[in-house]
Design a protein around this motif. Structure first.
Motif, mmCIF file in Angstrom:
data_model
loop_
_atom_site.group_PDB
_atom_site.id
_atom_site.type_symbol
_atom_site.label_atom_id
_atom_site.label_comp_id
_atom_site.label_asym_id
_atom_site.label_seq_id
_atom_site.Cartn_x
_atom_site.Cartn_y
_atom_site.Cartn_z
ATOM 1 N N MET A 1 0.848 -1.195 0.000
ATOM 2 C CA MET A 1 0.000 0.000 0.000
ATOM 3 C C MET A 1 0.886 1.247 0.000
ATOM 4 O O MET A 1 1.216 1.781 1.048
ATOM 5 C CB MET A 1 -0.890 -0.026 1.250
ATOM 6 N N TRP A 3 0.316 4.179 -0.810
ATOM 7 C CA TRP A 3 -0.327 5.438 -0.400
ATOM 8 C C TRP A 3 -0.151 5.700 1.092
ATOM 9 O O TRP A 3 -0.323 6.834 1.547
ATOM 10 C CB TRP A 3 -1.813 5.405 -0.781
ATOM 11 N N GLU A 26 -1.128 -0.065 -11.922
ATOM 12 C CA GLU A 26 -1.022 -0.793 -10.644
ATOM 13 C C GLU A 26 -1.605 -2.195 -10.814
ATOM 14 O O GLU A 26 -2.580 -2.376 -11.540
ATOM 15 C CB GLU A 26 -1.826 -0.047 -9.587
ATOM 16 N N GLY A 28 -3.375 -5.158 -8.419
ATOM 17 C CA GLY A 28 -3.941 -5.323 -7.076
ATOM 18 C C GLY A 28 -4.612 -4.037 -6.626
ATOM 19 O O GLY A 28 -4.020 -3.238 -5.894
ATOM 20 N N GLU A 49 -7.683 -6.012 -10.732
ATOM 21 C CA GLU A 49 -8.011 -6.708 -9.479
ATOM 22 C C GLU A 49 -8.717 -8.010 -9.846
ATOM 23 O O GLU A 49 -9.716 -7.992 -10.557
ATOM 24 C CB GLU A 49 -8.922 -5.803 -8.630
ATOM 25 N N SER A 50 -8.195 -9.137 -9.350
ATOM 26 C CA SER A 50 -8.781 -10.435 -9.722
ATOM 27 C C SER A 50 -10.014 -10.781 -8.888
ATOM 28 O O SER A 50 -10.873 -11.528 -9.343
ATOM 29 C CB SER A 50 -7.729 -11.543 -9.583
ATOM 30 N N ASN A 54 -13.691 -7.170 -4.406
ATOM 31 C CA ASN A 54 -12.801 -6.000 -4.277
ATOM 32 C C ASN A 54 -12.957 -5.072 -5.482
ATOM 33 O O ASN A 54 -12.986 -3.848 -5.343
ATOM 34 C CB ASN A 54 -11.328 -6.423 -4.188
ATOM 35 N N SER A 81 -3.595 -10.121 -12.895
ATOM 36 C CA SER A 81 -2.562 -9.190 -13.353
ATOM 37 C C SER A 81 -1.805 -9.756 -14.555
ATOM 38 O O SER A 81 -1.398 -9.014 -15.440
ATOM 39 C CB SER A 81 -1.606 -8.862 -12.214
ATOM 40 N N ASP A 106 1.653 -4.851 -6.895
ATOM 41 C CA ASP A 106 1.187 -4.975 -5.508
ATOM 42 C C ASP A 106 0.054 -6.007 -5.394
ATOM 43 O O ASP A 106 -0.770 -5.921 -4.497
ATOM 44 C CB ASP A 106 0.705 -3.593 -5.012
ATOM 45 N N HIS A 108 -1.150 -9.569 -4.452
ATOM 46 C CA HIS A 108 -0.675 -10.712 -3.666
ATOM 47 C C HIS A 108 -1.822 -11.659 -3.409
ATOM 48 O O HIS A 108 -2.943 -11.223 -3.138
ATOM 49 C CB HIS A 108 -0.142 -10.240 -2.302
HETATM 50 C C1 LIG Z 1 -1.996 -5.710 -1.019
HETATM 51 S S1 LIG Z 1 -3.531 -5.642 -1.819
HETATM 52 C C2 LIG Z 1 -3.311 -4.257 -2.887
HETATM 53 C C3 LIG Z 1 -3.352 -2.947 -2.160
HETATM 54 C C4 LIG Z 1 -3.517 -1.744 -3.063
HETATM 55 N N1 LIG Z 1 -2.532 -1.730 -4.137
HETATM 56 C C5 LIG Z 1 -3.380 -0.477 -2.230
HETATM 57 O O1 LIG Z 1 -2.309 0.168 -2.260
HETATM 58 O O2 LIG Z 1 -4.353 -0.119 -1.538
HETATM 59 C C6 LIG Z 1 -3.434 -6.989 -2.954
HETATM 60 C C7 LIG Z 1 -4.635 -7.119 -3.884
HETATM 61 O O3 LIG Z 1 -4.221 -7.950 -4.989
HETATM 62 C C8 LIG Z 1 -5.349 -8.722 -5.391
HETATM 63 N N2 LIG Z 1 -4.832 -9.861 -6.179
HETATM 64 C C9 LIG Z 1 -4.357 -11.037 -5.731
HETATM 65 N N3 LIG Z 1 -3.934 -11.811 -6.746
HETATM 66 C C10 LIG Z 1 -4.131 -11.092 -7.870
HETATM 67 C C11 LIG Z 1 -3.886 -11.337 -9.241
HETATM 68 N N4 LIG Z 1 -3.327 -12.469 -9.671
HETATM 69 N N5 LIG Z 1 -4.212 -10.379 -10.132
HETATM 70 C C12 LIG Z 1 -4.766 -9.204 -9.717
HETATM 71 N N6 LIG Z 1 -5.033 -8.927 -8.431
HETATM 72 C C13 LIG Z 1 -4.722 -9.845 -7.520
HETATM 73 C C14 LIG Z 1 -6.006 -9.093 -4.070
HETATM 74 O O4 LIG Z 1 -7.337 -9.493 -4.263
HETATM 75 C C15 LIG Z 1 -5.858 -7.798 -3.268
HETATM 76 O O5 LIG Z 1 -6.973 -6.970 -3.433
#
Ligand SMILES: C[S@@+](CC[C@H](N)C(=O)[O-])C[C@H]1O[C@@H](n2cnc3c(N)ncnc32)[C@H](O)[C@@H]1O
Length: 232
Positions: A1, A3, A26, A28, A49-50, A54, A81, A106, A108
């Motif tokens: 994060m 931000w 970005e 995630g 976002e997968s 969310n 992603s 970002d 995960h």
């Molecule tokens: C750490 S959070 C991201 C936080 C965000 N970037 C922020 O700064 O507020 C990780 C996010 O990645 C998403 N995620 C997990 N695997 C993913 C993938 N393969 N592709 C896209 N998003 C994914 C999760 O659902 C989660 O919402």
């Protein structure tokens, strides 16, 4: 994060100015807070976002924030992603673009049942493979092991050794930099009225390793930015 860390936002803005970056991508999206943070800083902001829940939540939050400000921008995709970055690379090539893109990685996801290889454990490895040969870019990897807080799955850290081979396949001339504890400036929960931001910040401030997170910056040429030290 990113931000949560004012210094990191400032570093990204300095990179934007040095490399004349107009597009921030970005992976995630989560609650959409990072997208909202960078909307005023870039002409174009993309995020993927997968997780459908969310994705729906972030779209609504971003729409409420950004309504009537710009047509189309930002672009949020409900995709993994890996799929999204492949699509973005194709779109960039077909448009014969030469501008530098910032990719902020970002995304995960960890499911101990499904993980058989590092590529399955660490989404970032799939992302770097999707970006192979994309030389006109800056890659920023959040939760990187530079001795600050980072991701570890099954005893394996998200460290340089894990990333090196795939980073070199994106750009063999990358120069690498990281943040330091002294260059973190983390927002406090009482500084925001937004309930999502406050919940994230309370989580971030719950333990030092969650507060101060490691970041790796991969850039096409040498830079001199206060607070970023060379990684070697
Ligand atoms: C750490 S959070 C991201 C936080 C965000 N970037 C922020 O700064 O507020 C990780 C996010 O990645 C998403 N995620 C997990 N695997 C993913 C993938 N393969 N592709 C896209 N998003 C994914 C999760 O659902 C989660 O919402």
């Amino acid at each position: 994060m990113s931000w949560t860390d004012r210094k990191s936002i400032d570093h990204i803005k300095q990179l934007r100015d040095i490399f004349k970056v107009k597009t921030f991508v970005e992976t995630g999206t989560f609650k959409g807070i990072n997208v909202i943070t960078h909307l005023p800083n870039f002409d174009m902001v993309y995020s993927c976002e997968s997780d459908e829940e969310n994705y729906d939540y972030a779209r609504k939050k971003i729409q409420d924030y950004w309504i009537n400000k710009t047509e189309g921008n930002p672009y949020i995709y409900n995709q993994t992603s890996k799929e999204f970055l492949k699509f973005f690379k194709k779109f960039y090539k077909e448009a014969k673009r030469k501008d530098t893109i910032i990719f902020y990685l970002d995304a995960h996801f960890y499911d101990p049942k499904n993980n058989k290889s590092n590529k399955d454990r660490f989404v970032v490895l799939q992302e770097l493979k999707a970006l192979k040969g994309f030389k006109n870019c800056i890659i920023i990897i959040h939760d990187f092991d530079n001795n600050l807080g980072h991701i570890t799955y099954d005893g394996i850290s998200l460290d340089f050794k894990l990333l090196e081979k795939d980073l070199n396949k994106v750009n063999p001339n990358f120069k690498f930099y990281t943040n330091e504890l002294s260059s973190c400036d983390i927002v406090r929960p009482y500084e925001t009225d937004d309930p999502d931001e406050r919940a994230n910040l309370e989580y971030a401030w719950s333990k030092p390793e969650k507060t101060f997170r490691g970041i790796l910056y991969c850039v096409p040429k040498k830079i001199n930015i206060k607070g970023l030290k060379e990684w070697n």
